[in-house]
Each structure stands twice: as structure tokens, then as C-alpha cells.
Design a protein around this motif. Structure first.
Motif, PDB file in Angstrom:
ATOM      1  N   TYR A 396      -0.774  -5.169  -6.465  1.00  0.00           N
ATOM      2  CA  TYR A 396      -1.434  -4.259  -7.423  1.00  0.00           C
ATOM      3  C   TYR A 396      -2.189  -5.040  -8.507  1.00  0.00           C
ATOM      4  CZ  TYR A 396      -1.008  -1.017 -11.516  1.00  0.00           C
ATOM      5  OH  TYR A 396      -1.201  -0.265 -12.629  1.00  0.00           O
ATOM      6  N   PHE A 397      -1.506  -5.958  -9.189  1.00  0.00           N
ATOM      7  CA  PHE A 397      -2.185  -6.784 -10.197  1.00  0.00           C
ATOM      8  C   PHE A 397      -2.957  -7.882  -9.461  1.00  0.00           C
ATOM      9  CE2 PHE A 397       1.228  -5.334 -13.261  1.00  0.00           C
ATOM     10  CZ  PHE A 397       0.380  -4.731 -14.160  1.00  0.00           C
ATOM     11  N   PHE A 398      -4.176  -7.579  -9.059  1.00  0.00           N
ATOM     12  CA  PHE A 398      -4.868  -8.460  -8.116  1.00  0.00           C
ATOM     13  C   PHE A 398      -5.776  -9.479  -8.811  1.00  0.00           C
ATOM     14  CE2 PHE A 398      -9.246  -6.731  -8.030  1.00  0.00           C
ATOM     15  CZ  PHE A 398      -9.076  -5.535  -8.692  1.00  0.00           C
ATOM     16  N   GLY A 399      -6.054 -10.548  -8.057  1.00  0.00           N
ATOM     17  CA  GLY A 399      -7.044 -11.526  -8.517  1.00  0.00           C
ATOM     18  C   GLY A 399      -6.497 -12.620  -9.410  1.00  0.00           C
ATOM     19  N   VAL A 400      -5.203 -12.631  -9.668  1.00  0.00           N
ATOM     20  CA  VAL A 400      -4.607 -13.704 -10.467  1.00  0.00           C
ATOM     21  C   VAL A 400      -3.419 -14.298  -9.713  1.00  0.00           C
ATOM     22  CG1 VAL A 400      -5.322 -12.733 -12.687  1.00  0.00           C
ATOM     23  CG2 VAL A 400      -3.083 -12.149 -11.753  1.00  0.00           C
TER      24      VAL A 400
END
Lengths: 417, 417
Positions: A396-400
Motif C-alpha cells: 500500500y505505501f508504495f515507492g519507498v
């Protein structure tokens, strides 16, 4: 009786053991069973997992010489990346920009771009420079939580460069706290010098097998239109089996050439891509015992119109794994976390399924299911502490990068600050 | 004459100054001019940039008390993230999983999910817990190279919670080496207790304006069907202007409510989203002077069918910026690097355009174009060293953090290991 452990990771808010009832890769609903222990502890001695349980049991049961406080966060096995092409020279960001502007890949190839430009650069590169470049990549992977990965040769397409690449993998294995699984993939493309002598190159690949055997566990083939068709793949597979290789196959990336039938016949450990697999072949794949490795980074990067039938594969009982397919042409992605995000978004895997696919099933896809991929007693202590409270937050908390600490064989090899 | 600098970042393989001929935001082809200096040096004194040039000029020209070796890598301004909702309680990963399974958003809303669940959680949360949570998010942003960001209130929807959120932003600004730009967004949604008294809530928002004025630079409105329509937005804008706010607008995310006309009339600094903007409004937007802020994280996360007309906006002369829109419902993405990747992939910006959009134009979108967003003499020394050789690799090697070192006002505030 009280045990003494070298190290314990305590206060794991959600400890995902990925432990399962079956010894083999996880199929169907087993892929959703990630062995969640709330308020868990994992204990380690001599680089191996020796105890797993709850905080409460741990207080009664044992004591560790050293404790690391997970502060209530998610703790899980290190990622296993079962399909990469991480040793190459050059990069192809200009080619991607052209593709996004609509330039056909064929035009790029004709101008000397595409995979053969990577082959040319890799042939020209020194062992040292190839090693240094790949080392940078592997460090980034490690910092994103990958603790075991497969690496294929296949940007040489001649004996000396294929050996050079396999030697780079050996050096990387010596230098980095990672388990590396080497795969020989001479049958990755047809080199320029064989462009009008396809059969001669197939013969050449077969010739190489015995020489590279000691340096690679798996033999892989790009079974695809314009690459190696059914008959050519078959001949290479026969020779590879005779030479003692375990088998992987690229099948169904752009077309179906019967790769699944070959995989079943030759007992492949994994069949990778599967975007264009025919629905009739799904039960055959499920029966074959091979792991189906899906590569959402490729679909994303190339903006593929057709995606693999992920749900149908899982429902049919194919154990599904995920990989980055890290390579300069179709998936310049080093992070299994990003891959999990894309698998959930694009292939509609649940968070739990994607996590099984990126750990225990991926371990089976490289023949290491008994050593890594889950936090079970006797396995290597390859462990991640993620900076998350709930595992569902991972896609869900994408890109990191959510890795706060990474352990390989019980040693901390990466720490975020 | 020889100058003496506090600090110089030397051996910048590609130094992207983003310096431009125009003082304002960059439009059309200017967005591709990223001021690339090969083998460059940037010199800093008292937190500001005092000299920029080549290594050769630097050797003749000056000397720094301290040098940091960029080792031939890409060096560029820190990212400016001009649109975030980073202060909230709870998270909504379960809701995303439902959306991916095809559950309609309306059904989720009716069950008490969606934005109002975040409002409820945020109202219940303490100032301390909200601050700690947001601090974790902002640390991650900083580690991914963001050195300036805007944060909106708007999960309170009552005076006391809106003030609580704006106080959190003040605390964060004290604690973190980041420039934070606070925006009041009482007009983010209609709170439950006003669900059948829409006009009364518009009046309520207008009432809040004078009280929160000292804590927020901008006033923003979600001008959207089901949120604040043209007439309601207009009344709030009139009051906000009177109260001395600068203006931002959410317009065209799901429908066109005439937000661009309002932006032009009220001299908005930025208009954000623009997915459903009518083509007739593009020239009006270009003339208005507002920056058009595009949010590829939202399109990606919600799998939007309609994307903003990015190319048409650039060609018409709208200065385009990029932002994460970090929020729990439609874009849980903290990294401007991922946003740049998505802008190149999905909106077909070139790497250079996306970099301009994420730095200098983003700085103008928060009214800080004279202080940050480019490496020009007199500006703040907000600088990134990326672990890349070529800037075109930034969108290409996707899914990982390329920041090797991050400087804010000349101080190193993050370092990769």
C-alpha cells in the motif's frame, strides 16, 4: 528447560513466519497463510533460526545473549528474488524513452539497440567493471530486503563472456552477504554473428553446457518467437539434463511456444513470465511441480496489454512466485517491495499471497525451499524488520523502501537511519 | 580574486542547476532545459548557493573549507513536493484491497470507510501522536530527497481539529530540516454532522478562515462533484482572498466544475489534479499564471482510466509541476522519485521535464520559486547527490531510492550507507 540463544528479535508486532504445513511450495489458499504471530519473537543461534513463538512464551522459555527490539513492527523472512539478469554493462534508459514515444522495438533493434547492445557492452567490459557495477545493484537489492537471488548469464552469448559473467557471480557471492544462485542462459538471444545461422548457435549453446556446468546450478532458455522455439529449446533441454543442470524456462512472455509442455517433460523447477500461457496448459503446469514465476515489473515497465492469468494459476494449484526480472531492457527494478506493490495492484494478488510469492515460493523457485524463504526452525536466519505496523501496508505505501533492518544468516547487513 | 566557500560539492558528473533565463516557472521547451553542467561544482556559504560552475573554473576561481566528492554522480536541487496531506491518523490499506477486488467506493463510504474514516481517526488522535506519525512520514520523504513540501489540513473539518493539524505542521517545521508550507483545507469534504446541511458547512469554513489565517499561507478547496461546487467554492475563495490567503485549488480530479475559471479569476498560485479538465480551459489556465500540479501517484494508485492532458498543458504554456499528493486514500506514496517515474511512464513527460516539474516548477507552485527549486546563486543550498551517473536513469531505475546524500540549507541531513 531454558534455552540460550545467540540473538533474539523481540517485540515483533506482526511476525510473519511463512511457516506452513507442507514442505513444498505453497499452493491455492496456502498462499494466504503467512503464519502471522502477533507480539512474536524469533531466536537465532549460529546463523540459523532455533526458536519462534510469542513474547509470552519467550519470557518463559529462553533468553538470548543479545536482543534486538523490533518495536512492534512487521518482521518477516528476507525476500528471495528468483529471476534476475543482474550482470551486464551499459544501460538502456534512452531506449525506454524512445519506446514511450512510440518507436517500435524492431526499429530500435535494427539501429543496434535492444538486447544485442547490452551483449556488445558486456562483451567489451572487464571482469572488474562488471563486478563493480553488479555489486552496486546487489547492495541496493540488499538494502531493499533481498537476501537470496538468482542471477542468469546470457549477455555474453559466446563461451568466454558467458564464463566471465558466471565468474562475476562467483566474486559477488564472495563479497556480499547474499546467497546467489547462478543460472547459465546462453540461450537468451541469437548473437549477431549467428543471425543467419540459428541452428549453429543452438549447437554452440549445447557445446557450452559441459564447460559452464561447474559454475551454474540451473540452465534457462528464452523459449519465445524470435528466440528459441519448441524444437530448439527441446534439444538444449535434453543436453542440459544430460549435463546435470536443473531447469528453468522463460515461457509465454510474448507468445506461447509450448514451454509449459517442455517444463513438464523435463521437470523444470520454475517456469517464468507466463503472460501468454494458454488456459489448457495451466493444469499441466500445476501438475508439473514447477513454480510459476510472475514478473510484474516487466508488465509495468513495458506497459504490457496482456497480463499473466495470476488468479487462474493460483486457483489451479500452481505455486506462484514473484521476481524483479532485474535487467536493462524490460525491468530495471531492484526492489521486491515494488514488485509486491505491482503484483497486488496489477495481478490482484492479496498482500498475503504476494508475500508468500516473494519468500517461500520464490525460495522453491531456486531450489532453496529447505534453507530460506520462511522463519522456521533450522532455516537460515534471513530476516527483515520493516518500518511498518501491519503487513498489508507493504504493497500500500508504495515507492519507498520499508526495510529498517536486514539480517543475513543472523548478521545485520543493512540498517536504515 | 579568489573566493572562499564554506563547502563545495565537487566532481558532479552531471550537475543539474535547473537555472533558467526566466525568473518564473518554466513553460513549454524551458521545461527541458535543466541547466546541465558536466563535471560541475556547486559552492555553498551560510546555507546558500554562492557559486556554480565547472570543475575547471572552480580550480581557478575558488577554494572551499570543506569539499564533498560527488564521485561523478548526478547532483541536483532537492525535490519540492507541492501537494501533500501528510498529517492524518489511521491508514486505509484494507480499503485499497477492497477497491482492487471491485468493491465500489460508494459502498466503502456507506460502511463508514473512505475519507470520513480518516477524519474520525484524526479528530480522535492527540497532537503528539499525529506529530510522531507525520514525523515518520516526513523522515522517509527527506531520505528520498524531498527538502521542501506543502502540507494541507483538511482531515479535521471542524475548527479545533483543523487547528490541531496546523499546529502539528508547526511542530514538524521546528523538528525537521525541511521547509514546510502550510495550507488550510477546511473545504476538503463535508463532515458527517453536516451531511444534510451542506450550506451551513460552507459558512462554517468561511468562519474558520480568520482564526486559522496566522497558521496557513494557502487556502485550498476540493472543487468537485460531491464536494464543493462552483458557487460554493467561489464564496469560500472570496472570503479567503479577503482574509489574505494565497489560493490553491483541487480541480478536475473526477469531474470539471469550472475550477480553472475560478483559479484564473482569483489568481490561484496552483491548480492541482486536472485529469478531467476541458480542453477549452487549457489556454485560460496557461494565461492565468497558475502552476498546473499533476499527481501521477493518484492515477496509478486508483488505476484511473482518464489521465490529465499533460502534453497539451505543456504545449499550451501551462507550467507543469509534480507532487506526491501523499494521503491515505488515493496516493500513499512518499517518494518524488517514484512520482517522476510514473510521470514519465504514464504522462509521457521526458526525464528532463519531469525533473523541472519536481523542482523549479514545484517551488513556484508553493510560492517559493525565489528560494528553492534550482541551484542558482542566492538560493538555499537544498541539494541531492543521486547514486546515478545520468539523470535519465532517475525515472528508468524505478522502485528504489537513489538519494545518496541530501543537503538542506547546506547541511547534510541524510546519507545512504
Amino acid at each position: 528447560m531454558s534455552a540460550s540463544f545467540d540473538l533474539a528479535i523481540v517485540r515483533c508486532g506482526e511476525l510473519l513466519t511463512l511457516g506452513g504445513r507442507s514442505v513444498g511450495p505453497r499452493r491455492r489458499s496456502e498462499m494466504s497463510e503467512i503464519g502471522l504471530i502477533r507480539d512474536g519473537v524469533v531466536a537465532i543461534s549460529r546463523g540459523k533460526i532455533v526458536w519462534v513463538g510469542t513474547q509470552k512464551e519467550y519470557r518463559r522459555r529462553g533468553r538470548a545473549r543479545r536482543e534486538i527490539d523490533a518495536e512492534g513492527r512487521v518482521v518477516m523472512p528476507g525476500f528471495v528474488d528468483p529471476h534476475t539478469h543482474a550482470v551486464f554493462a551499459g544501460s538502456r534508459e534512452g531506449e525506454w524513452a524512445e519506446k514511450l514515444r512510440g518507436v517500435p522495438y524492431l526499429e530500435i533493434l535494427q539501429r543496434g539497440g535492444g538486447i544485442l547492445s547490452t551483449v556488445e557492452a558486456t562483451r567489451a567490459a572487464s571482469l572488474k567493471s562488471l563486478t563493480e557495477r553488479a555489486e552496486t545493484f546487489l547492495h541496493k537489492m540488499l538494502s531493499c530486503g533481498t537476501t537470496t537471488l538468482e542471477i542468469k548469464s546470457g549477455y555474453g552469448l559466446d563461451l568466454s563472456t558467458e564464463i566471465k559473467i558466471l565468474k562475476v557471480i562467483e566474486r559477488l557471492a564472495d563479497r556480499l552477504p547474499l546467497d546467489l544462485v547462478p543460472t547459465f542462459m546462453g540461450a537468451h538471444a541469437i548473437p549477431k554473428e549467428y543471425s543467419d545461422r540459428f541452428e549453429a548457435y543452438v549447437y554452440q549453446v549445447i557445446e557450452m553446457l559441459s564447460t559452464v556446468r561447474s559454475r551454474a546450478r540451473f540452465c534457462d532458455i528464452f523459449c519465445e518467437e524470435g528466440a528459441f522455439g519448441y524444437d530448439q529449446s527441446r534439444r538444449i533441454l535434453e543436453a542440459a539434463k544430460r549435463a546435470g543442470f536443473e531447469i528453468k524456462l522463460h515461457a509465454g512472455e510474448f507468445s506461447d511456444q509450448g514451454g509449459v509442455r517442455l517444463a513438464a517433460e523435463f521437470g523444470a523447477v520454475s517456469v517464468d513470465h507466463l503472460d501468454h500461457i494458454q488456459s489448457e496448459e495451466i493444469p499441466l503446469l500445476a501438475q508439473s511441480g514447477a513454480v510459476g514465476v510472475l514478473l510484474p515489473g516487466v508488465s509495468h515497465f513495458l506497459m504490457a496489454k496482456q497480463l499473466p492469468p495470476a488468479r487462474a494459476l493460483i486457483e489451479a494449484g500452481v505455486p506462484v512466485a514473484l521476481a524483479t526480472d532485474f535487467n536493462p531492457g524490460s525491468s530495471p527494478c531492484l526492489s521486491m517491495q515494488e514488485i509486491i506493490h505491482l503484483a497486488v495492484r496489477d495481478f490482484k494478488l492479496s498482500a498475503a499471497e504476494a508475500i508468500s510469492a516473494a519468500t517461500i515460493n520464490a525460495a522453491h523457485a531456486v531450489g532453496m525451499g529447505d534453507q530460506v524463504g520462511s522463519l522456521e526452525v533450522g532455516k537460515q536466519a534471513d530476516i527483515l524488520i520493516l518500518d511498518l505496523e501491519h503487513y498489508e501496508e507493504l504493497p500500500y505505501f508504495f515507492g519507498v523502501n520499508h526495510a529498517a533492518k536486514v539480517f543475513k544468516k543472523g548478521k545485520m547487513v543493512y540498517q536504515d537511519r
